[in-house]
Each structure stands twice: as structure tokens, then as C-alpha cells.
Scaffold this active site. Sequence first.
Site, PDB file in Angstrom:
ATOM      1  N   ASP A  13      79.576-102.716 -59.005  1.00  0.00           N
ATOM      2  CA  ASP A  13      80.853-103.049 -58.348  1.00  0.00           C
ATOM      3  C   ASP A  13      80.665-103.453 -56.890  1.00  0.00           C
ATOM      4  O   ASP A  13      81.512-103.166 -56.041  1.00  0.00           O
ATOM      5  CB  ASP A  13      81.841-101.870 -58.438  1.00  0.00           C
ATOM      6  CG  ASP A  13      82.001-101.374 -59.857  1.00  0.00           C
ATOM      7  OD1 ASP A  13      82.123-102.226 -60.749  1.00  0.00           O
ATOM      8  OD2 ASP A  13      81.991-100.151 -60.069  1.00  0.00           O
ATOM      9  N   LYS A  16      79.559-108.607 -56.948  1.00  0.00           N
ATOM     10  CA  LYS A  16      78.612-109.629 -57.423  1.00  0.00           C
ATOM     11  C   LYS A  16      79.348-110.865 -57.925  1.00  0.00           C
ATOM     12  O   LYS A  16      78.860-111.978 -57.804  1.00  0.00           O
ATOM     13  CB  LYS A  16      77.750-109.069 -58.559  1.00  0.00           C
ATOM     14  CG  LYS A  16      76.759-108.025 -58.098  1.00  0.00           C
ATOM     15  CD  LYS A  16      75.858-107.579 -59.231  1.00  0.00           C
ATOM     16  CE  LYS A  16      76.573-106.731 -60.255  1.00  0.00           C
ATOM     17  NZ  LYS A  16      77.070-105.437 -59.786  1.00  0.00           N
ATOM     18  N   GLY A  40      82.273-105.536 -65.242  1.00  0.00           N
ATOM     19  CA  GLY A  40      83.547-106.220 -65.066  1.00  0.00           C
ATOM     20  C   GLY A  40      83.485-106.970 -63.750  1.00  0.00           C
ATOM     21  O   GLY A  40      83.261-106.381 -62.705  1.00  0.00           O
ATOM     22  N   HIS A  41      83.587-108.277 -63.827  1.00  0.00           N
ATOM     23  CA  HIS A  41      83.509-109.082 -62.606  1.00  0.00           C
ATOM     24  C   HIS A  41      84.870-109.706 -62.340  1.00  0.00           C
ATOM     25  O   HIS A  41      85.421-110.388 -63.202  1.00  0.00           O
ATOM     26  CB  HIS A  41      82.441-110.171 -62.750  1.00  0.00           C
ATOM     27  CG  HIS A  41      81.056-109.610 -62.806  1.00  0.00           C
ATOM     28  ND1 HIS A  41      80.004-110.276 -63.380  1.00  0.00           N
ATOM     29  CD2 HIS A  41      80.563-108.446 -62.359  1.00  0.00           C
ATOM     30  CE1 HIS A  41      78.910-109.534 -63.275  1.00  0.00           C
ATOM     31  NE2 HIS A  41      79.225-108.423 -62.657  1.00  0.00           N
ATOM     32  N   GLN A 228      75.760-104.202 -63.179  1.00  0.00           N
ATOM     33  CA  GLN A 228      75.655-102.857 -62.591  1.00  0.00           C
ATOM     34  C   GLN A 228      74.837-102.922 -61.290  1.00  0.00           C
ATOM     35  O   GLN A 228      74.855-103.957 -60.637  1.00  0.00           O
ATOM     36  CB  GLN A 228      75.050-101.851 -63.593  1.00  0.00           C
ATOM     37  CG  GLN A 228      75.948-101.556 -64.788  1.00  0.00           C
ATOM     38  CD  GLN A 228      75.814-102.551 -65.926  1.00  0.00           C
ATOM     39  OE1 GLN A 228      74.733-102.953 -66.278  1.00  0.00           O
ATOM     40  NE2 GLN A 228      76.934-102.950 -66.503  1.00  0.00           N
TER      41      GLN A 228
HETATM   42  P1  IMP Z   1      77.620 -97.047 -69.620  1.00  0.00           P
HETATM   43  O1  IMP Z   1      76.888 -98.206 -69.073  1.00  0.00           O
HETATM   44  O2  IMP Z   1      78.982 -97.385 -70.152  1.00  0.00           O
HETATM   45  O3  IMP Z   1      76.800 -96.264 -70.605  1.00  0.00           O
HETATM   46  O4  IMP Z   1      77.913 -96.030 -68.409  1.00  0.00           O
HETATM   47  C1  IMP Z   1      76.861 -95.317 -67.741  1.00  0.00           C
HETATM   48  C2  IMP Z   1      77.177 -95.182 -66.253  1.00  0.00           C
HETATM   49  O5  IMP Z   1      77.105 -96.456 -65.640  1.00  0.00           O
HETATM   50  C3  IMP Z   1      78.582 -94.651 -65.955  1.00  0.00           C
HETATM   51  O6  IMP Z   1      78.533 -93.867 -64.773  1.00  0.00           O
HETATM   52  C4  IMP Z   1      79.388 -95.904 -65.699  1.00  0.00           C
HETATM   53  O7  IMP Z   1      80.507 -95.664 -64.888  1.00  0.00           O
HETATM   54  C5  IMP Z   1      78.340 -96.746 -64.986  1.00  0.00           C
HETATM   55  N1  IMP Z   1      78.589 -98.180 -65.131  1.00  0.00           N
HETATM   56  C6  IMP Z   1      78.338 -98.950 -66.209  1.00  0.00           C
HETATM   57  N2  IMP Z   1      78.667-100.226 -65.964  1.00  0.00           N
HETATM   58  C7  IMP Z   1      79.116-100.271 -64.703  1.00  0.00           C
HETATM   59  C8  IMP Z   1      79.582-101.333 -63.852  1.00  0.00           C
HETATM   60  O8  IMP Z   1      79.609-102.510 -64.220  1.00  0.00           O
HETATM   61  N3  IMP Z   1      79.960-100.964 -62.600  1.00  0.00           N
HETATM   62  C9  IMP Z   1      79.878 -99.683 -62.155  1.00  0.00           C
HETATM   63  N4  IMP Z   1      79.452 -98.673 -62.897  1.00  0.00           N
HETATM   64  C10 IMP Z   1      79.064 -98.954 -64.160  1.00  0.00           C
END
Ligand code: IMP
Length: 435
Positions: A13, A16, A40-41, A228
Site C-alpha cells: 500500500d 505503487k 489492490g491498486h 505488496q
Molecule cells: P494474504 O496475502 O492475503 O495471505 O495476507 C497476508 C498478509 O499480507 C496480511 O497481513 C495482509 O494484510 C497482507 N497483505 C496482502 N496483500 C497486501 C497488499 O496488497 N497490501 C498490504 N498488505 C497486504
Amino acid sequence: MSVVIVVGAQWGDEGKGKVVDLFTERADTVVRYGGGANAGHTLVIDGVKLVTHLVPSGVCHPGKSCVLGDGMVIDPHTLLDELAQCQARGLLSRGELLVGLGAHVILPYHKLLDGLREDRGAAKGRAIGTTRRGIGPAYEAKAARRGVRMRDLLKPARLRELVAANLDELGPLIQHLGGTAPAEAEVATWIDDALAAGARLAPHTGDAGRHVARAIAGGRHVLFEGAQGCLLDLDHGTYPYVTSSSTIAAGACQSAGIGPTHIDTVVGITKAYATRVGEGPFPTEIPGELGDKLRNAGGEFGATTGRPRRCGWLDLPALRMGVRLSGMQSLALTKLDVLAALPEVSVCVAYKVDGKELDEPPIDPDDIARAVPVYATFPGWGKLPSQAREISDLPTAARDYVSTIQRMAGVPFCLVSVGPDRAETIRLSDPFAHT
Ligand code: IMP
């Protein structure tokens, strides 16, 4: 020709979307390489918002080739929805999307398992706080060599066989976790839906690795778009509070299937403050009203889940770790304007653990959780001029803040964003002018 990787330097977040959108002006091919619809962009173009989860943020420039690499985990229904949304806006309508046939597929049982594990984890005080998009279970299946790939959506018998073999093992697990093992009719619907989605996506699938390699060999500008952030990396992040893929720059080569010798430069994206979604250590988190103020000023609510993001001061030890892990050669600083809402601004310059000052986070997440941040504080700078196009257009305190970060991170800024719109940007150097 230049090949540029853009990665998040923090916990995701970082903004990007806007930076990739800007860099795509110069790129011919934009490649998303890891994760899935957990990302999510948010893009704002001419005041209109577009949120993407799978399609690269470079999508808003017609005529660019957008690739989803084999290292991704793809929810075919989300991808179809996004494709429809883009096509309704005149984007991706001329075959600009290519999805790797080797990318893994997220099926409903992956999401079911993700949710059940999170619920159970929450009840026992050990949730990860995932996005519940099935990311972890899909990567688990991949590592266990029983995953379903995009190419399997084109072979009905193979898909049925794979899903049956998976559910043979997962059915009892789903029950153990408090869920109901899916009935035959439900599984049949999942398979039919997946096959239908596969058929619709088929014209957009192919050999992504070779496509990217050809683009590079043909002298095209290629932009790899990380998802991420470095501190959520499966191997090097704040494990177990991480995602299940490789989010650092090396992941681009691994997941897209090209060699590291092709990469010209790596750009890290850092927000002017820090946020984190989900559980895990976050030493500079700002509790209470000030944290709420920052969250509201920055619109810090998940683009994927709508969850409020935890907000804190910029964490230089964490940023230095991101710079090291990804070999960043320049940084893009985003959302500097958001800090205008605060009466004064702090930045964590080091951690103190057991009386020792550290310039990078300790290895053990338990030690990170008890690290005491050492702060430098700057006077607030009030509203930034949105027409600022040079660093010298910024108020003195904001300028000092920017130069302090640059000096202490040890990497120059290539861009400073002073507002959400494309135009609200100070451009300092062009990563594609690298070679
Ligand atoms: P997962 O990727 O859904 O398995 O989540 C694992 C961890 O990564 C959690 O703490 C999510 O909140 C974090 N996370 C996954 N994708 C994003 C992203 O695009 N932005 C911020 N945090 C993310």
C-alpha cells in the site's frame, strides 16, 4: 532498452499504483509477477478512480502489453470482472493482456480454507490477518505440487481429476477447521464455473515468460510491477506475518521467468509515513486520535478488503531493510501531501533493543515487536502546493524531511508525489534513462 523493477519498500500500500501508472508512459510491457487479488491498486486518472487487483496498474495506457506472470495466483472470476471493467473504459480491448499458462488458479476451496484458518486463528489469538482471498492455500498447493494452473482450465478432464484429488485431502481438513466439506453438486458447479472462466480467458493466455524475454530481446522497455511490499516477503519479511509469495525484486525474475542479468534498475516505493494491514510487529504505529487522523487524511482503508490500515511514522530501519533486500537504486516517495494534516511529523531513525541502537530491524519478530523507535521530529508544513514540480517548490520543513529520508535511507529519490493525480508529481529522474 531498459528493464525496471518497481517494488513496495514497506508492508504494501505504498502507492505503487500511481507510480507504475506514471512509469508506464515510458514502458512498452508491464508485468505483474507475484501474489494475486490480495493486492489492490487505486488509480486516479482525470479525477476518476479505477481499482485493480490483478491487472497491472499500467493498464490505463492503451496499447501497452500487460502481463500476468507464472508466479501469480489468479482468481479467474476476479480477473474476468476486472477485464470487463477495463474494457468498458476502452482499455485492454485489443488483446493487450497476456496471462501466463503456468500461473496458479485460486478456486473456491482456497478461499474457504483461508477464511476458516483466519477465524480459527482469531479465536486462538494467532490470526495473520490475511485478505482471505485464498492466496496462502493456493501457494501451499503449488509448493505441494498439486496446484491447478491456468492451463488446466483448458482441459476439463484434467481439472476434474486435480480438484477431486485436492478435495480428497482437503475435505477432512475443512471439517476439522469447523467448515462443511463441499457437496458433490457444489464441487461440480465450481468446476463448471472455472471451465467457463477458463474458456473466456483462453484468448488472453500464453507463454508469459517467453513473451517477456522476447520483449527484452527486442529492445522494449519492460516494467515489472511488484505487489505488496518487501517486509511481507515470504522468506525475508516479518514471518509469519507475511504473504505467501516473493515480494522482493528477485521475485520478478523468479516469477516472470527471466534471468537477473536482464534487470537494469530497481525502484522502491515508500510512503512518507508507514501503514500495515493485518497482524504483525509495527514499532512506529501511532495509537489513538493522531493515528486516526493520519488514516483519514490518507484514506488508509484497504482497496481489497476495506479494512482500516494501521498507521505510523516512517520507519527508516524497515526502509533500509527493503532497500537492501531489493537492491533499490532509487526511491519514489508518495503521499507527502497527507502529512500536511499533522501539527508535527516524526521519522524513526533507529530502533533501540536492549539498550543497543540498530539501523535495521532485528531478525526475530519478537525483538521487532519490543523495539523502541528513536525519532527525529520536524515541524508541520501545512498544505503543500499541489502545483509543486520541483523540490524547491516545497515548504522548508517538507524539504528538510525529504532530504533527511534520502540521506538516511542512502538512496536518491527519483520522484516525490504531492497528490493523488498524475500531474501532482515532482519528477527527479527517469528510471528508463538508466542505460
Ligand atoms: P494474504 O496475502 O492475503 O495471505 O495476507 C497476508 C498478509 O499480507 C496480511 O497481513 C495482509 O494484510 C497482507 N497483505 C496482502 N496483500 C497486501 C497488499 O496488497 N497490501 C498490504 N498488505 C497486504
